[in-house]
Design a protein around this motif. Structure first.
Motif, mmCIF file in Angstrom:
data_model
loop_
_atom_site.group_PDB
_atom_site.id
_atom_site.type_symbol
_atom_site.label_atom_id
_atom_site.label_comp_id
_atom_site.label_asym_id
_atom_site.label_seq_id
_atom_site.Cartn_x
_atom_site.Cartn_y
_atom_site.Cartn_z
ATOM 1 N N ILE A 1 0.811 -1.218 0.000
ATOM 2 C CA ILE A 1 0.000 0.000 0.000
ATOM 3 C C ILE A 1 0.845 1.270 0.000
ATOM 4 C CG2 ILE A 1 -1.945 -1.156 1.136
ATOM 5 C CD1 ILE A 1 -1.180 0.431 3.710
ATOM 6 N N LYS A 2 2.180 1.119 -0.100
ATOM 7 C CA LYS A 2 3.024 2.312 -0.073
ATOM 8 C C LYS A 2 2.967 3.036 -1.423
ATOM 9 C CE LYS A 2 7.632 3.983 1.156
ATOM 10 N NZ LYS A 2 7.106 5.024 2.063
ATOM 11 N N ALA A 3 2.779 4.347 -1.381
ATOM 12 C CA ALA A 3 2.753 5.156 -2.612
ATOM 13 C C ALA A 3 2.949 6.621 -2.231
ATOM 14 C CB ALA A 3 1.421 4.967 -3.340
ATOM 15 N N GLY A 4 2.988 7.478 -3.239
ATOM 16 C CA GLY A 4 3.145 8.914 -3.000
ATOM 17 C C GLY A 4 1.796 9.600 -2.914
ATOM 18 N N LEU A 5 1.813 10.925 -3.003
ATOM 19 C CA LEU A 5 0.567 11.706 -2.990
ATOM 20 C C LEU A 5 -0.174 11.520 -4.315
ATOM 21 C CD1 LEU A 5 1.892 15.030 -1.445
ATOM 22 C CD2 LEU A 5 0.031 13.672 -0.476
ATOM 23 N N PRO A 6 -1.525 11.565 -4.297
ATOM 24 C CA PRO A 6 -2.252 11.510 -5.571
ATOM 25 C C PRO A 6 -1.857 12.719 -6.426
ATOM 26 C CG PRO A 6 -3.781 11.574 -3.684
ATOM 27 C CD PRO A 6 -2.403 11.725 -3.142
ATOM 28 N N SER A 7 -1.681 12.511 -7.726
ATOM 29 C CA SER A 7 -1.250 13.620 -8.590
ATOM 30 C C SER A 7 -2.331 13.946 -9.625
ATOM 31 C CB SER A 7 0.053 13.261 -9.305
ATOM 32 O OG SER A 7 -0.115 12.062 -10.026
ATOM 33 N N PHE A 8 -2.392 15.230 -10.004
ATOM 34 C CA PHE A 8 -3.402 15.694 -10.961
ATOM 35 C C PHE A 8 -3.060 15.218 -12.371
ATOM 36 C CE2 PHE A 8 -4.808 18.835 -14.100
ATOM 37 C CZ PHE A 8 -6.170 18.888 -13.819
ATOM 38 N N HIS A 9 -4.017 14.634 -13.044
ATOM 39 C CA HIS A 9 -3.829 14.328 -14.467
ATOM 40 C C HIS A 9 -5.203 14.213 -15.141
ATOM 41 C CE1 HIS A 9 -4.453 10.319 -12.755
ATOM 42 N NE2 HIS A 9 -4.905 9.958 -13.934
ATOM 43 N N ILE A 10 -5.291 14.799 -16.315
ATOM 44 C CA ILE A 10 -6.540 14.691 -17.087
ATOM 45 C C ILE A 10 -6.485 13.377 -17.863
ATOM 46 C CG2 ILE A 10 -7.858 15.699 -19.004
ATOM 47 C CD1 ILE A 10 -6.748 18.459 -17.949
ATOM 48 N N PRO A 11 -7.533 12.508 -17.727
ATOM 49 C CA PRO A 11 -7.523 11.216 -18.423
ATOM 50 C C PRO A 11 -7.204 11.363 -19.906
ATOM 51 C CG PRO A 11 -9.420 11.373 -16.974
ATOM 52 C CD PRO A 11 -8.759 12.713 -16.960
ATOM 53 N N SER A 12 -6.167 10.646 -20.380
ATOM 54 C CA SER A 12 -5.695 10.801 -21.766
ATOM 55 C C SER A 12 -6.516 9.948 -22.732
ATOM 56 C CB SER A 12 -4.207 10.413 -21.846
ATOM 57 O OG SER A 12 -4.018 9.143 -21.269
ATOM 58 N N ILE A 13 -7.756 10.383 -22.931
ATOM 59 C CA ILE A 13 -8.673 9.689 -23.840
ATOM 60 C C ILE A 13 -9.315 10.753 -24.735
ATOM 61 C CG2 ILE A 13 -10.951 8.576 -23.904
ATOM 62 C CD1 ILE A 13 -10.060 6.855 -21.619
ATOM 63 N N PRO A 14 -9.403 10.509 -26.032
ATOM 64 C CA PRO A 14 -10.019 11.518 -26.905
ATOM 65 C C PRO A 14 -11.467 11.796 -26.497
ATOM 66 C CG PRO A 14 -9.700 9.425 -28.068
ATOM 67 C CD PRO A 14 -8.963 9.322 -26.773
ATOM 68 N N ILE A 15 -11.794 13.075 -26.297
ATOM 69 C CA ILE A 15 -13.162 13.448 -25.935
ATOM 70 C C ILE A 15 -13.976 13.529 -27.223
ATOM 71 C CG2 ILE A 15 -14.606 15.188 -24.779
ATOM 72 C CD1 ILE A 15 -12.617 13.819 -22.896
ATOM 73 N N SER A 16 -14.869 12.558 -27.384
ATOM 74 C CA SER A 16 -15.692 12.525 -28.600
ATOM 75 C C SER A 16 -17.087 12.039 -28.219
ATOM 76 C CB SER A 16 -15.074 11.569 -29.623
ATOM 77 O OG SER A 16 -15.071 10.247 -29.089
ATOM 78 N N LEU A 17 -18.014 12.108 -29.185
ATOM 79 C CA LEU A 17 -19.376 11.613 -28.931
ATOM 80 C C LEU A 17 -19.368 10.126 -28.625
ATOM 81 C CD1 LEU A 17 -21.763 13.407 -31.461
ATOM 82 C CD2 LEU A 17 -21.903 13.425 -28.970
ATOM 83 N N LYS A 18 -18.477 9.394 -29.303
ATOM 84 C CA LYS A 18 -18.372 7.942 -29.076
ATOM 85 C C LYS A 18 -17.987 7.661 -27.618
ATOM 86 C CE LYS A 18 -15.854 3.825 -30.525
ATOM 87 N NZ LYS A 18 -14.610 3.330 -31.127
ATOM 88 N N THR A 19 -17.000 8.422 -27.118
ATOM 89 C CA THR A 19 -16.556 8.267 -25.728
ATOM 90 C C THR A 19 -17.711 8.607 -24.779
ATOM 91 O OG1 THR A 19 -14.295 8.877 -26.326
ATOM 92 C CG2 THR A 19 -14.875 9.041 -23.996
ATOM 93 N N PHE A 20 -18.405 9.711 -25.073
ATOM 94 C CA PHE A 20 -19.513 10.156 -24.218
ATOM 95 C C PHE A 20 -20.607 9.089 -24.152
ATOM 96 C CE2 PHE A 20 -23.675 12.197 -23.706
ATOM 97 C CZ PHE A 20 -23.497 12.782 -22.460
ATOM 98 N N PHE A 21 -20.984 8.527 -25.324
ATOM 99 C CA PHE A 21 -22.055 7.521 -25.342
ATOM 100 C C PHE A 21 -21.624 6.223 -24.647
ATOM 101 C CE2 PHE A 21 -23.814 9.971 -29.085
ATOM 102 C CZ PHE A 21 -24.941 10.409 -28.396
#
Length: 359
Positions: free
Chosen positions: A207-227
């Motif tokens: 369970i050892k790890a660092g602080l949670p870090s900010f990152h925007i999910p690297s997935i293309p934002i499209s209608l297909k993704t939304f649906f």
């Protein structure tokens, strides 16, 4: 009371958050991050002081198919399922915030009493069955000496939690039971499943790890993704709010006080939104941990804040200590939660209430 209760809850959160992450098919650290961020945000801004939120089994069950379908869209090394999960959790958070803004939380007051009884009884049974999974190693039931040691330690934990309150209620019985049983296992060098061996047996590394870090999910934002993510986000948002609001109702009854459903909706949504941006699996109110908190004397916001910050300290610095805690001690605590959660009065009222209520 709040500080000691928060410490107890933090210990009980570790294997639960790890186990639910395994259920969803993701790393245990994602579950632990989720429990930390959900716990902290809802403790500070939520509508029900003393209620604990984190990664839960009800949501993990839905996340399984989301993660596996997401992974199937790319190569195994891309780990797309995890990124789809983070994006879904962000949308889920926005839906929950809107539910709070439009004041849909008040509808939880319309839930009839027999439904609440059925809810707590069903949850007690689900918590009990989930703990039976701790008596398995890699899908196989433990037998012989390991089973006797595990059962004995579970029994000792429960006995301490029953007897200690008869002498003092100043300290949470669950915390003392966990510490004493851990000391017994280390002192006698007993071979039994610990938090570390449990996580390793399920494919984790610790369970050892660092602080949670900010990152925007690297997935293309499209209608297909939304649906693809929208139905999952709606289902997760609905399950998260229903479970959280019914838990809020239950804590209201236990403490004879009144929480705010709409405020809780917004806090749950904010918690999930932040989870998606900082690599957590999201979550909702946790009935078992909330009851541990209330029964241990944690009634204020401080108990939830202490629980989540302690969980982060475990991840950053205290993993070596927490990984030595025997699973049996945590199972014993959860069995006592089952006994405390189940509405035993159900059996008394069966002959006295309308048949529709019994059903």
């Amino acid at each position: 009371d709040d500080v000691l209760s928060g410490l107890t809850v933090a210990l009980a959160l570790v294997p639960e958050a790890g186990a639910f992450a395994f259920v969803a098919g993701i790393s245990p650290i994602v579950g632990l991050y989720g429990a930390f961020m959900m716990g902290l945000i809802t403790a500070i801004f939520g509508g029900r002081p003393g209620m604990i939120s984190g990664a839960t089994g009800a949501l993990a069950v839905v996340m399984v198919s989301l993660v596996s379908e997401g992974n199937a869209m790319g190569t195994p090394s891309e780990n797309l399922g995890l990124y789809y999960l983070f994006l879904t959790v962000i949308l889920m958070g926005l839906i929950q915030i809107l539910a709070g803004v439009f004041k849909l939380g008040k509808f939880v007051r319309l839930i009839p009493h027999p439904v609440m009884m059925g809810f707590v009884n069903g949850l007690a049974i689900v918590i009990f069955i989930s703990q039976l999974g701790m008596f398995k190693i890699q899908g196989e039931w433990i037998l012989g000496k390991p089973l006797y040691i595990m059962t004995g330690l579970v029994g000792i934990t429960m006995l301490i939690m029953i007897l200690l309150p008869m002498f003092t209620k100043k300290i949470p019985a669950a915390l003392i039971a966990i510490l004493l049983v851990t000391a017994v296992v280390l002192f006698l060098d007993l071979e039994t499943e610990t938090v570390m061996s449990f996580i390793q047996a399920n494919g984790g590394e610790g369970i050892k790890a660092g602080l949670p870090s900010f990152h925007i999910p690297s997935i293309p934002i499209s209608l297909k993704t939304f649906f693809f993510i929208a139905p999952y986000a709606l289902i997760l948002a609905a399950i998260g709010l229903i479970e959280s609001l019914m838990t809020l109702n239950l804590i209201d009854e236990l403490t004879d006080s009144h929480g705010s459903g709409n405020r809780e909706c917004i806090a749950q949504g904010a918690g999930n939104f932040v989870n998606g941006l900082f690599g957590g699996m999201g979550g909702c109110a946790m009935i078992g941990q909330s009851i541990i908190n209330i029964k241990s004397g944690g009634r204020g916001r401080l108990s939830g804040i202490v629980a989540s910050i302690t969980l982060l300290i475990f991840i950053l610095f205290g993993s070596g200590f927490i990984e030595q805690v025997p699973i049996a001690a945590l199972v014993g605590v959860m069995f006592m939660v089952v006994i405390g959660t189940f509405a035993w009065s159900t059996f008394k009222v069966w002959n006295k209430v309308p048949k529709a209520d019994v059903i």
